[in-house]
Motif scaffolding. Structure first.
Motif, mmCIF file in Angstrom:
data_model
loop_
_atom_site.group_PDB
_atom_site.id
_atom_site.type_symbol
_atom_site.label_atom_id
_atom_site.label_comp_id
_atom_site.label_asym_id
_atom_site.label_seq_id
_atom_site.Cartn_x
_atom_site.Cartn_y
_atom_site.Cartn_z
ATOM 1 N N MET A 276 5.031 -11.449 1.319
ATOM 2 C CA MET A 276 4.044 -10.454 1.681
ATOM 3 C C MET A 276 3.966 -10.357 3.187
ATOM 4 S SD MET A 276 1.247 -11.497 -1.088
ATOM 5 C CE MET A 276 2.017 -12.457 -2.347
ATOM 6 N N THR B 276 13.074 -5.888 -0.216
ATOM 7 C CA THR B 276 12.915 -4.438 -0.317
ATOM 8 C C THR B 276 14.251 -3.789 -0.672
ATOM 9 O OG1 THR B 276 11.130 -4.504 1.319
ATOM 10 C CG2 THR B 276 12.206 -2.380 0.980
ATOM 11 N N THR C 80 0.532 -4.471 -6.290
ATOM 12 C CA THR C 80 1.745 -5.168 -5.874
ATOM 13 C C THR C 80 1.951 -4.906 -4.392
ATOM 14 O OG1 THR C 80 4.168 -5.312 -6.186
ATOM 15 C CG2 THR C 80 3.170 -3.167 -6.565
ATOM 16 N N THR D 233 7.559 -2.367 -3.751
ATOM 17 C CA THR D 233 7.887 -2.036 -5.143
ATOM 18 C C THR D 233 7.960 -0.519 -5.327
ATOM 19 O OG1 THR D 233 6.626 -4.007 -5.784
ATOM 20 C CG2 THR D 233 7.268 -2.500 -7.553
ATOM 21 N N ALA E 174 10.284 -11.063 -6.537
ATOM 22 C CA ALA E 174 10.159 -11.495 -5.133
ATOM 23 C C ALA E 174 9.260 -12.718 -5.008
ATOM 24 C CB ALA E 174 9.609 -10.351 -4.284
ATOM 25 N N TYR F 283 -4.059 -7.732 -3.277
ATOM 26 C CA TYR F 283 -3.903 -6.710 -2.272
ATOM 27 C C TYR F 283 -5.212 -5.943 -2.186
ATOM 28 C CZ TYR F 283 0.864 -8.098 -2.820
ATOM 29 O OH TYR F 283 1.989 -8.856 -2.864
HETATM 30 C C1 PLP Z 1 6.297 -8.160 -5.105
HETATM 31 C C2 PLP Z 1 7.153 -7.951 -3.899
HETATM 32 N N1 PLP Z 1 8.144 -7.039 -3.953
HETATM 33 C C3 PLP Z 1 8.958 -6.836 -2.911
HETATM 34 C C4 PLP Z 1 8.806 -7.525 -1.727
HETATM 35 C C5 PLP Z 1 9.689 -7.167 -0.569
HETATM 36 O O1 PLP Z 1 10.389 -8.234 -0.051
HETATM 37 P P1 PLP Z 1 10.816 -8.268 1.497
HETATM 38 O O2 PLP Z 1 9.592 -8.521 2.302
HETATM 39 O O3 PLP Z 1 11.792 -9.396 1.545
HETATM 40 O O4 PLP Z 1 11.468 -6.963 1.812
HETATM 41 C C6 PLP Z 1 7.805 -8.503 -1.641
HETATM 42 C C7 PLP Z 1 7.620 -9.341 -0.443
HETATM 43 O O5 PLP Z 1 7.126 -9.154 0.550
HETATM 44 C C8 PLP Z 1 6.937 -8.705 -2.741
HETATM 45 O O6 PLP Z 1 5.949 -9.598 -2.686
#
Ligand code: PLP
Length: 382
Positions: free
Chosen positions: A1, A72, A96, A100, A170, A326
């Motif tokens: 996050m 991401t 989320t 996402t 993630a 969130y």
């Molecule tokens: C549920 C969720 N999806 C996607 C991501 C995206 O990951 P990143 O920060 O590595 O791009 C995160 C993390 O931050 C996440 O918690």
């Protein structure tokens, strides 16, 4: 996050996450691994990338893993592979992290937000079923806070409707859930599963990183191509892709950390159980519900609390790290206003937005720190 970077050191009495403590415990192992990459100046697609893919594929019980630049991108690449047309819908939770649904939009799809099960915070399967239309191409289940969504029901539903199921894992690397008689890993049953190695994740690098898991060799090949500008052979491009490689140095670091992951997850579970005992005497707080069929890895330890915002202010005042994951659901974000959701559209999501707060949890959290967190909560409600 990404919004909440770890707070550690002297600033607070109990940080939300203490990566300095983690690093101190493994510095002797990790520095030589990073230094080996530096000394040979082999930063791009070195052997550690393939080694990490193989190791995480084995851990997650999948045939193939494709490392990429972030969690991401781990969502974006497979969504791009679906070749969504304008108006194609992808069902996902609103409760989320932004990526996402951001990835759905950036792949040309329309996010369709569904409500959560209030106990697990994961998508409610009946809400997913109700949202399926002839335009639905995919369902994204997010395994929020480290506990897997109901993959048995979601997979059956996706198969029955002929849409793909994507697991946004993630926050859930190494989590398991019983499906039928078998334990299934996060990322094992979906068309693809996606991981993030953002530094604050249970397996975090020294920067951004991600990975896509799949059982399908053809899908893995396509994703490996999409991460390298759409070409299997250098300077030959079958389609337009991205530059989304995982740095070799990150892979080297993650390989070392991976050796500790099972122990770290067990320690997080043990700390979570202790919070459960200590907080039992505080009726204003609801501790996380762990599904009997799930093994939670407690990426976050998230409670529901009466007068949540005042509690957050009190904890911060007392030097206790905490965060709200969130505070605003994605269905209420200004960038998605044209999708037509309003306050009241997703009641359980909106209730959770107002009530949840995540407390410090990390493998090195000690009894004294945990007692201080619970002491500050008790003090607030007295
Ligand atoms: C549920 C969720 N999806 C996607 C991501 C995206 O990951 P990143 O920060 O590595 O791009 C995160 C993390 O931050 C996440 O918690």
């Amino acid at each position: 996050m990404p919004a909440a970077l770890p707070i550690s050191g002297d600033l607070v009495n109990v940080p939300l996450l203490d990566l300095v403590a983690q690093h101190g415990a493994i510095a002797d192992e990790i520095l030589p691994a990073a230094m080996a990459v530096i000394e040979r100046q082999g930063f791009i697609m070195g052997p550690e990338v393939g080694q990490l893919e193989a190791a995480i594929a084995a851990l997650s019980h999948v045939g193939h893993a494709v490392a990429c630049a972030s969690g991401t991108d781990a969502l974006l690449l497979p969504l791009r592979a679906l070749e969504l047309k304008p108006g194609d819908e992808v069902i996902c939770p609103s409760f989320t992290f932004f990526a996402t649904a951001g990835a759905v939009h950036n792949a040309g799809g329309r996010p369709v937000f569904v409500d959560i099960d209030p106990a697990s915070y994961n998508v409610a399967p009946e809400a997913v079923e109700a949202a399926i239309t002839p335009r639905t191409r995919a369902i994204i289940a997010v395994h929020l806070y480290g506990q897997m969504a109901d993959m048995g029901r979601l997979k059956e539903m996706a198969d029955r409707h002929g849409v793909v199921l994507i697991e946004d894992a993630a926050q859930a690397i190494g989590a398991r859930r019983r499906v039928g008689r078998d334990w299934r890993m996060a990322g094992e049953l979906g068309w693809v599963g996606t991981l993030s190695f953002f530094p604050s994740k249970n397996l975090g690098g020294w920067g951004d990183g991600g990975m896509i898991l799949t059982q399908d060799a053809g899908v893995a090949q396509r994703l490996a191509r999409l991460r390298l500008h759409g070409g299997a052979k250098q300077y030959h491009h079958d389609e337009v892709g991205f530059n989304s490689r995982l740095d070799t140095i990150q892979a080297a670091i993650l390989l070392v950390k991976l050796r500790h992951l099972a122990g770290w997850s067990a320690a997080r579970r043990e700390r979570a159980a202790r919070y459960g005992e200590l907080l039992r005497a505080v009726p204003a707080v609801r501790t996380p519900a762990v599904d009997a069929d799930a093994e939670h890895i407690f990426h976050q330890y998230t409670i529901r609390a009466e007068r949540r915002d005042a509690l957050v202010a009190h904890l911060r005042q007392a030097g206790i790290g905490c965060a709200v994951y969130y505070p605003v659901g994605l269905h209420l974000q200004p960038c998605f206003a044209d999708l037509g959701y309003r306050a009241g559209s997703l009641p359980e999501t909106e209730r959770a937005m107002a009530e949840v707060v995540s407390l410090p949890i990390f493998p090195e959290l000690n009894d004294g720190q945990q007692d201080a967190v619970v002491g500050a909560i008790r003090e607030f409600y007295q």
